[in-house]
Motif scaffolding. Structure first.
Motif, PDB file in Angstrom:
ATOM      1  N   SER A 142      10.030   6.344   5.651  1.00 35.53           N
ATOM      2  CA  SER A 142       9.682   5.175   6.739  1.00 35.53           C
ATOM      3  C   SER A 142      10.325   5.990   8.350  1.00 35.53           C
ATOM      4  CB  SER A 142      10.370   4.089   6.897  1.00 35.53           C
ATOM      5  OG  SER A 142       9.873   2.946   5.430  1.00 35.53           O
ATOM      6  N   LYS A 186       1.462   4.893   7.378  1.00 37.54           N
ATOM      7  CA  LYS A 186       2.996   3.927   7.277  1.00 37.54           C
ATOM      8  C   LYS A 186       2.409   2.580   6.505  1.00 37.54           C
ATOM      9  CE  LYS A 186       3.632   0.438  10.734  1.00 37.54           C
ATOM     10  NZ  LYS A 186       4.013  -0.045  12.341  1.00 37.54           N
ATOM     11  N   ALA A 187       1.106   2.306   6.659  1.00 36.75           N
ATOM     12  CA  ALA A 187       0.324   1.793   5.242  1.00 36.75           C
ATOM     13  C   ALA A 187       1.184   1.936   3.649  1.00 36.75           C
ATOM     14  CB  ALA A 187      -0.777   1.376   5.616  1.00 36.75           C
ATOM     15  N   LEU A 211       4.074   0.916   3.810  1.00 36.97           N
ATOM     16  CA  LEU A 211       5.015  -0.706   3.391  1.00 36.97           C
ATOM     17  C   LEU A 211       4.309  -0.873   2.408  1.00 36.97           C
ATOM     18  CD1 LEU A 211       3.909  -1.526   7.437  1.00 36.97           C
ATOM     19  CD2 LEU A 211       5.945  -1.913   6.401  1.00 36.97           C
ATOM     20  N   ARG A 259       5.218  -4.775   1.245  1.00 35.43           N
ATOM     21  CA  ARG A 259       5.335  -5.429   2.884  1.00 35.43           C
ATOM     22  C   ARG A 259       3.650  -5.498   3.119  1.00 35.43           C
ATOM     23  NH1 ARG A 259      10.221  -2.842   6.123  1.00 35.43           N
ATOM     24  NH2 ARG A 259       8.786  -4.367   7.843  1.00 35.43           N
ATOM     25  N   TYR A 260       3.383  -5.682   1.780  1.00 29.71           N
ATOM     26  CA  TYR A 260       1.381  -5.852   2.425  1.00 29.71           C
ATOM     27  C   TYR A 260       0.714  -6.605   3.219  1.00 29.71           C
ATOM     28  CZ  TYR A 260       2.349  -4.988  -2.703  1.00 29.71           C
ATOM     29  OH  TYR A 260       2.698  -4.861  -4.140  1.00 29.71           O
ATOM     30  N   PRO A 261       1.476  -7.298   4.087  1.00 26.56           N
ATOM     31  CA  PRO A 261       0.283  -7.762   5.332  1.00 26.56           C
ATOM     32  C   PRO A 261       0.622  -6.538   6.672  1.00 26.56           C
ATOM     33  CG  PRO A 261       1.960  -9.532   4.555  1.00 26.56           C
ATOM     34  CD  PRO A 261       2.598  -8.549   3.791  1.00 26.56           C
ATOM     35  N   GLU A 262       1.926  -6.266   6.152  1.00 22.53           N
ATOM     36  CA  GLU A 262       2.104  -5.027   7.623  1.00 22.53           C
ATOM     37  C   GLU A 262       1.435  -4.003   7.123  1.00 22.53           C
ATOM     38  OE1 GLU A 262       6.478  -4.853   8.630  1.00 22.53           O
ATOM     39  OE2 GLU A 262       6.727  -6.364   6.669  1.00 22.53           O
ATOM     40  N   ALA A 263       1.611  -3.812   6.291  1.00 24.92           N
ATOM     41  CA  ALA A 263       0.487  -2.482   5.815  1.00 24.92           C
ATOM     42  C   ALA A 263      -1.290  -2.744   5.755  1.00 24.92           C
ATOM     43  CB  ALA A 263       1.012  -2.358   4.105  1.00 24.92           C
ATOM     44  N   THR A 312      -2.314  -4.245   8.314  1.00 25.94           N
ATOM     45  CA  THR A 312      -2.238  -4.002   9.319  1.00 25.94           C
ATOM     46  C   THR A 312      -2.781  -2.911  10.461  1.00 25.94           C
ATOM     47  OG1 THR A 312      -1.022  -6.072   9.942  1.00 25.94           O
ATOM     48  CG2 THR A 312      -0.730  -5.185  12.783  1.00 25.94           C
ATOM     49  N   ALA A 313      -1.391  -2.307   9.416  1.00 29.30           N
ATOM     50  CA  ALA A 313      -1.299  -0.592   9.497  1.00 29.30           C
ATOM     51  C   ALA A 313      -2.210   0.460   8.895  1.00 29.30           C
ATOM     52  CB  ALA A 313      -0.488  -0.173   8.503  1.00 29.30           C
TER      53      ALA A 313
END
Length: 109
Positions: free
Chosen positions: A41, A61-62, A65, A70-74, A76-77
């Motif tokens: 990170s 980054k994805a 994540l 942290r799938y929803p944030e991944a 997004t990335a």
């Protein structure tokens, strides 16, 4: 002469950025292999500070994540990465994987 010097400078800067990207990519890959997500990170954060519109940095980054579940944030990335380079195979694959993990497999096709 001035145009050639300017062009050489641009090529040198581009070459340096490519080397820096490759260095960050290798560090993140090693961090993930060692399951050192904090270090991964940190490297991604430094990389994005330096190159905020880098598709490989956003993909990394994805990936980090994703490893942290942290799938929803991944997602997004990886979508940001695909916004920059929509044909990047690694990003397309990761996006499909993340949609599957989020129970949205039908959207991954």
């Amino acid at each position: 002469g001035g145009i050639a010097v300017h062009r050489d400078e641009k090529m040198e800067n581009l070459s340096k950025e490519i080397r820096v990207s490759q260095m960050y990519m290798q560090m993140v890959k090693a961090d993930l292999m060692l399951r050192d997500y904090r270090s991964a990170s940190g490297h991604v954060h430094e990389w994005l500070k330096r190159s905020p519109n880098s598709a490989p940095a956003l993909y990394s980054k994805a990936k980090v994540l994703s490893h942290r579940q942290r799938y929803p944030e991944a997602l997004t990335a990886v979508n940001e990465s695909l916004g920059i380079n929509p044909q990047r195979p690694e990003s397309l694959y990761l996006r499909a994987f993340l949609l599957y993990k989020l129970g949205k497999a039908d959207e991954s096709l």
